[in-house]
Design a protein around this motif. Structure first.
Motif, PDB file in Angstrom:
ATOM      1  N   VAL A 265      74.796  67.802  41.704  1.00  0.00           N
ATOM      2  CA  VAL A 265      76.169  68.255  41.963  1.00  0.00           C
ATOM      3  C   VAL A 265      76.949  67.182  42.706  1.00  0.00           C
ATOM      4  O   VAL A 265      78.061  66.810  42.318  1.00  0.00           O
ATOM      5  N   LYS A 266      76.358  66.653  43.780  1.00  0.00           N
ATOM      6  CA  LYS A 266      77.075  65.697  44.627  1.00  0.00           C
ATOM      7  C   LYS A 266      77.214  64.321  43.988  1.00  0.00           C
ATOM      8  O   LYS A 266      78.071  63.543  44.387  1.00  0.00           O
ATOM      9  N   LEU A 267      76.355  64.028  42.999  1.00  0.00           N
ATOM     10  CA  LEU A 267      76.461  62.742  42.302  1.00  0.00           C
ATOM     11  C   LEU A 267      77.173  62.898  40.966  1.00  0.00           C
ATOM     12  O   LEU A 267      77.028  62.075  40.070  1.00  0.00           O
ATOM     13  N   ASP A 268      77.939  64.001  40.855  1.00  0.00           N
ATOM     14  CA  ASP A 268      78.868  64.190  39.744  1.00  0.00           C
ATOM     15  C   ASP A 268      78.169  64.311  38.389  1.00  0.00           C
ATOM     16  O   ASP A 268      78.638  63.775  37.386  1.00  0.00           O
ATOM     17  N   CYS A 269      77.045  65.018  38.376  1.00  0.00           N
ATOM     18  CA  CYS A 269      76.343  65.294  37.115  1.00  0.00           C
ATOM     19  C   CYS A 269      76.195  66.801  36.967  1.00  0.00           C
ATOM     20  O   CYS A 269      75.083  67.346  37.051  1.00  0.00           O
ATOM     21  N   LEU A 270      77.321  67.472  36.748  1.00  0.00           N
ATOM     22  CA  LEU A 270      77.293  68.929  36.709  1.00  0.00           C
ATOM     23  C   LEU A 270      76.473  69.458  35.534  1.00  0.00           C
ATOM     24  O   LEU A 270      75.836  70.506  35.649  1.00  0.00           O
ATOM     25  N   GLY A 271      76.502  68.743  34.400  1.00  0.00           N
ATOM     26  CA  GLY A 271      75.713  69.170  33.248  1.00  0.00           C
ATOM     27  C   GLY A 271      74.227  69.208  33.571  1.00  0.00           C
ATOM     28  O   GLY A 271      73.526  70.173  33.251  1.00  0.00           O
ATOM     29  N   LYS A 272      73.753  68.150  34.216  1.00  0.00           N
ATOM     30  CA  LYS A 272      72.343  68.082  34.601  1.00  0.00           C
ATOM     31  C   LYS A 272      72.031  69.123  35.677  1.00  0.00           C
ATOM     32  O   LYS A 272      70.954  69.734  35.671  1.00  0.00           O
ATOM     33  N   ALA A 273      72.989  69.320  36.595  1.00  0.00           N
ATOM     34  CA  ALA A 273      72.791  70.333  37.637  1.00  0.00           C
ATOM     35  C   ALA A 273      72.632  71.713  37.012  1.00  0.00           C
ATOM     36  O   ALA A 273      71.763  72.501  37.411  1.00  0.00           O
ATOM     37  N   LYS A 274      73.461  72.007  36.014  1.00  0.00           N
ATOM     38  CA  LYS A 274      73.379  73.309  35.332  1.00  0.00           C
ATOM     39  C   LYS A 274      72.048  73.459  34.617  1.00  0.00           C
ATOM     40  O   LYS A 274      71.443  74.553  34.606  1.00  0.00           O
ATOM     41  N   ALA A 275      71.527  72.358  34.031  1.00  0.00           N
ATOM     42  CA  ALA A 275      70.229  72.411  33.350  1.00  0.00           C
ATOM     43  C   ALA A 275      69.110  72.719  34.344  1.00  0.00           C
ATOM     44  O   ALA A 275      68.218  73.532  34.068  1.00  0.00           O
ATOM     45  N   VAL A 276      69.154  72.069  35.509  1.00  0.00           N
ATOM     46  CA  VAL A 276      68.154  72.350  36.551  1.00  0.00           C
ATOM     47  C   VAL A 276      68.254  73.808  36.989  1.00  0.00           C
ATOM     48  O   VAL A 276      67.239  74.516  37.125  1.00  0.00           O
ATOM     49  N   PHE A 277      69.473  74.276  37.168  1.00  0.00           N
ATOM     50  CA  PHE A 277      69.706  75.659  37.597  1.00  0.00           C
ATOM     51  C   PHE A 277      69.153  76.649  36.573  1.00  0.00           C
ATOM     52  O   PHE A 277      68.490  77.626  36.929  1.00  0.00           O
ATOM     53  N   ASP A 278      69.425  76.390  35.288  1.00  0.00           N
ATOM     54  CA  ASP A 278      68.976  77.302  34.231  1.00  0.00           C
ATOM     55  C   ASP A 278      67.460  77.376  34.139  1.00  0.00           C
ATOM     56  O   ASP A 278      66.906  78.401  33.727  1.00  0.00           O
ATOM     57  N   ASN A 279      66.768  76.290  34.531  1.00  0.00           N
ATOM     58  CA  ASN A 279      65.308  76.250  34.447  1.00  0.00           C
ATOM     59  C   ASN A 279      64.618  76.766  35.707  1.00  0.00           C
ATOM     60  O   ASN A 279      63.386  76.807  35.762  1.00  0.00           O
ATOM     61  N   MET A 280      65.392  77.148  36.720  1.00  0.00           N
ATOM     62  CA  MET A 280      64.789  77.659  37.954  1.00  0.00           C
ATOM     63  C   MET A 280      64.224  79.057  37.719  1.00  0.00           C
ATOM     64  O   MET A 280      64.869  79.911  37.122  1.00  0.00           O
ATOM     65  N   ASN A 281      63.017  79.262  38.203  1.00  0.00           N
ATOM     66  CA  ASN A 281      62.385  80.584  38.067  1.00  0.00           C
ATOM     67  C   ASN A 281      62.906  81.562  39.118  1.00  0.00           C
ATOM     68  O   ASN A 281      63.164  82.724  38.824  1.00  0.00           O
ATOM     69  N   ASN A 282      63.022  81.080  40.348  1.00  0.00           N
ATOM     70  CA  ASN A 282      63.472  81.939  41.445  1.00  0.00           C
ATOM     71  C   ASN A 282      64.741  81.354  42.053  1.00  0.00           C
ATOM     72  O   ASN A 282      64.683  80.504  42.932  1.00  0.00           O
ATOM     73  N   ARG A 283      65.865  81.807  41.548  1.00  0.00           N
ATOM     74  CA  ARG A 283      67.135  81.290  42.062  1.00  0.00           C
ATOM     75  C   ARG A 283      67.506  82.037  43.330  1.00  0.00           C
ATOM     76  O   ARG A 283      67.730  83.248  43.288  1.00  0.00           O
ATOM     77  N   ASN A 284      67.578  81.307  44.427  1.00  0.00           N
ATOM     78  CA  ASN A 284      68.053  81.946  45.662  1.00  0.00           C
ATOM     79  C   ASN A 284      69.562  81.756  45.771  1.00  0.00           C
ATOM     80  O   ASN A 284      70.189  81.052  44.976  1.00  0.00           O
ATOM     81  N   ILE A 285      70.162  82.363  46.775  1.00  0.00           N
ATOM     82  CA  ILE A 285      71.621  82.304  46.900  1.00  0.00           C
ATOM     83  C   ILE A 285      72.102  80.892  47.208  1.00  0.00           C
ATOM     84  O   ILE A 285      73.218  80.514  46.862  1.00  0.00           O
ATOM     85  N   VAL A 286      71.212  80.069  47.825  1.00  0.00           N
ATOM     86  CA  VAL A 286      71.580  78.669  48.101  1.00  0.00           C
ATOM     87  C   VAL A 286      71.823  77.927  46.795  1.00  0.00           C
ATOM     88  O   VAL A 286      72.780  77.151  46.662  1.00  0.00           O
ATOM     89  N   ALA A 287      70.959  78.170  45.796  1.00  0.00           N
ATOM     90  CA  ALA A 287      71.109  77.517  44.497  1.00  0.00           C
ATOM     91  C   ALA A 287      72.415  77.948  43.828  1.00  0.00           C
ATOM     92  O   ALA A 287      73.172  77.115  43.304  1.00  0.00           O
ATOM     93  N   TRP A 288      72.682  79.243  43.842  1.00  0.00           N
ATOM     94  CA  TRP A 288      73.934  79.741  43.258  1.00  0.00           C
ATOM     95  C   TRP A 288      75.139  79.112  43.955  1.00  0.00           C
ATOM     96  O   TRP A 288      76.082  78.647  43.295  1.00  0.00           O
TER      97      TRP A 288
END
Length: 761
Positions: A265-288
């Protein structure tokens, strides 16, 4: 359990101390703490074992005060605490910052000769270091008869946490020479300590050293490394770390994956950030929240809202951090109304906006140049009873500086002193900046002198302050003083120094510092630095050298370069070069009216009225309109604006005073510069036009309405014309008043018929 307890009492087993301890342990872990404490209270003969257990039960339940109270009572009963209890009580002192109680326990340890116990000594080291008494922690460490791995980790951790990184490495070497091998905890202490203290390059160096000796980084290591990657902005290395995380199956750890998400996110790669997010098994509120903030900062508010809806569908309720991410994004993108609406929605939904919420809104408005709005938002924040923090104060000072609201800035300065904000170097630096931009350089310098730990930003602010006043020699002196203080310059420093040189005509000094950027400091000049040099050479009359300099630049000239050349051509009436510069500017900035006005002014000075009309026709064909020109002055709490579009309510009084003033000025040698009027009319009419210039009207109004012992402070949104500059000098002489005028590029301080710029502007 209550029945079992009753049976034990009936059968007389309740007198057994071991059973009593077992009961306390059970109640403390499985029932309730009060029952455990009641068991201890009802014990007639309190043996040391019972005392130790009672203390431990309260510590396990984080009842720190009760545990400390029991420990004191235990000493009065002459029962002896065991080493495990002492170590745990010392850990309690560490958590609650109870240094004095910790010292008393240290005395107890010495009294009963318990200093040979490693767990006690390690706890003493931690207690002292966490309470900012590193020297006592080191004394304890070196008085120990033996050191285990935990002892070394404790003292090394203490040093890196407090920022003593070199000393920590010395201890690390000493540890290895003592034949104690570091473990993963040792390495992680060093990694996290360097990250905590901003030594991000050292984090990566430590990682490589760690791998060389065949230590495999774990999830804790990765979080520190990813923080360094973010701060250094090295995306490719971050991708390598991501690969390492996957290969070593560290992606099970939600903290590691959230750190990866934050990095993208901070290095301006939102597409990659979204891919990491989608592959998370346990998304906590920090990730959201991380991804919501990322979308908001990029202005993708629809995507951010969809994420919030998805969060709610998964049973997570948006919290304060979620809302703050949206507020920050709205503010950054100039959508303050939506940010303010969100704050009201938060209140209605039961979420109390914090100082972070309001500061994000205020800071965003200030950064977008909406200074007055940011001050109004601060008033609303105060009405909500929210206490500002240092970031809020810094943003408000930026707004005061942007508007040159000296009185408001002074009020905030008083607030800073009353509430202890001055110790924050960022606030103190913002004060220097505010005073510089508000026309009180003396106050800026006084504030600067009182800053104890001056940062590079502090020096840069002061140097730029002197530069915009045209005090080039003082700029050079400050720069050398900064070097003497051991502070190395950056690109911003050189922009300030070169600005000081160009505003004072210091050509030789300008060349010297421009050349030293790359040769002495390995700083590659940017377009700003090249623009300063073109301006410096051009203003000094070296137009051919300025042209050659532009031709030899390694960067493509932009509008600032050609604008600097055009401004210099107007000063020295070089129409030929001006036409080349103007042609470039008309291509780069076709709707910037200032460039057309400069050319019309130059043509008018050369009596080329046909070309003046041609430029007017060109503007008409393209649809370029003259920008609004205004000047304003604050009298008491009211801001008075003067512009060609609106008449001031006291216009008659102002012109009467101005006519009289000009008459007095002419007796002292003032001659109106009619070349500043690019209308084909006679000189008498041109003189009348000159009287209507907004800065003259504002200064005259200040002379009428303000006390004779106060300086006149005027703000103008465009560059002051030569005639008004000359007139202001005479006004200061006739009325014996100081006049501060901030135009579109710099400050002018008029006093006793002279200007601080020495006519080099």
């Amino acid at each position: 359990m209550v029945k079992i307890h009753a049976d034990l009492i009936k059968k007389g087993f309740d007198l057994d101390v071991h059973l009593k301890c077992a009961l306390m342990n059970f109640y403390g872990r499985c029932w309730d703490l009060e029952s455990a404490n009641q068991v201890f209270t009802e014990t007639m003969e309190k043996e040391p074992l019972a005392w130790n257990e009672a203390i431990m039960v309260n510590l396990r339940n984080e009842r720190w005060d009760k545990a400390m109270e029991l420990f004191r009572e235990m000493q009065f009963s002459f029962a002896k605490a065991n080493c495990s209890t002492i170590a745990k009580v010392l850990q309690c002192c560490t958590k609650v910052g109870a240094l004095e109680q910790g010292k008393q326990i240290h005395g107890y340890v010495l009294k009963f000769a318990l200093e040979s116990d490693l767990s006690v000594c390690n706890s003493l080291i931690n207690m002292y270091s966490r309470n900012n008494r590193l020297e006592l922690a080191r004394i304890v460490f070196y008085l120990m008869d033996d050191h285990n791995l935990s002892s070394w980790n404790s003292i090394i951790s203490s040093y890196v946490t407090r920022g003593y990184l070199n000393e920590a490495w010395d201890l690390f070497k000493e540890m290895e020479s003592s034949h104690i091998k570091p473990d993963i905890i040792t390495w992680n202490c060093l990694l996290s300590g360097h990250a905590l203290n901003g030594s991000y390059e050292a984090v990566l160096t430590t990682l490589r050293r760690m791998q060389v000796v065949c230590f495999r980084p774990n999830s804790s290591s990765m979080t520190s490394v990813l923080q360094a990657v973010i701060e250094l902005g090295i995306l490719n290395f971050g991708r390598e770390i991501h690969g390492y995380v996957i290969r070593n199956r560290l992606d099970y750890d939600v903290y590691v994956v959230t750190s990866l998400l934050d990095m993208y996110v901070k290095l301006d790669c939102l597409g990659k950030a979204k891919a990491v997010f989608d592959n998370m098994n346990n998304r906590n509120i920090v990730a959201w929240n991380t991804l919501v903030s990322g979308y908001s900062f990029k202005g993708l508010f629809e995507d951010a809202r969809k994420l919030i809806n998805g969060m709610e569908e998964e049973g997570l309720t948006p919290d304060l951090v979620t809302c703050n991410g949206l507020i920050s994004g709205y503010s950054m993108w100039g959508r303050s109304n939506e940010a303010l609406t969100l704050i009201h929605q938060m209140k209605n939904s039961g979420i109390s906006p914090s100082v972070v919420s309001w500061t994000a809104l205020i800071s965003g408005s200030s950064q977008n140049g909406n200074y007055r709005e940011s001050l109004e938002l601060f008033s609303q924040m105060q009405q909500d009873g929210i206490r500002p923090n240092s970031v809020t104060i810094s943003s408000l000072l930026r707004s005061c500086g942007g508007l040159s609201l000296l009185k408001k800035g002074k009020e905030i300065h008083c607030f800073i002193l009353k509430n202890g904000f001055f110790e924050d170097v960022f606030v103190a630096t913002a004060l220097v900046d505010m005073y510089s931009k508000s026309g009180n350089l003396k106050a800026a310098y006084e504030v600067f002198k009182r800053i104890e730990n001056r940062t590079l930003a502090s020096w840069n602010c002061l140097i730029m302050g002197f530069a915009i006043y045209g005090l080039g020699k003082e700029v050079v002196s400050l720069f050398e003083e900064m070097l003497g203080a051991g502070i190395l310059p950056d690109a911003i420093t050189f922009t300030a120094v070169l600005s000081g040189c160009k505003n004072s005509g210091l050509v030789e000094e300008g060349w010297k510092y421009f050349d030293s950027m790359s040769s002495d400091y390995s700083i590659i000049p940017t377009i700003e630095h090249y623009s300063c040099m073109v301006d410096l050479l051009g203003r000094a009359g070296y137009l051919d050298e300025a042209w050659d300099f532009i031709q030899s630049m390694p960067l493509k000239p932009d509008a600032t370069i050609w604008g600097a050349l055009l401004g210099s051509c107007r000063i020295h009436k070089n129409v030929q070069l001006a036409e080349i510069a103007a042609k470039k500017l008309f291509e780069l900035e076709p709707y910037n009216s200032a460039n057309y006005v400069l050319m019309m002014n130059l043509y008018a000075m050369s009596d080329r009225w046909g070309d003046v009309e041609r430029i007017k026709d060109l503007m008409s064909d393209i649809g370029v309109k003259n920008g609004q020109v205004w000047s304003w002055i604050q009298i008491d709490q009211t801001v008075h604006i003067f512009s060609a579009e609106e008449n001031h309510s006291d216009e008659g009084e102002i012109y009467f005073e101005l006519y009289h003033l000009v008459s007095e000025m002419k007796k002292l040698g003032y001659k109106p510069d009619v070349e500043c009027v690019y209308q084909n009319i006679d000189d008498a009419e041109k003189e009348k036009v000159l009287l209507s210039h907004t800065e003259k009207l504002a200064i005259t109004y200040g002379l009428i309405k303000s006390r004779s012992d106060t300086p006149i402070r005027v703000i103008k949104n465009t560059r002051i014309c030569p005639d008004c500059h000359t007139a202001a000098k005479y006004m200061s002489l006739v009325k014996n008043r100081e006049i501060f005028l901030r135009d579109g590029s710099r400050f002018h301080h008029f006093r006793e018929g002279r200007c601080s710029c020495n006519d080099c502007w």
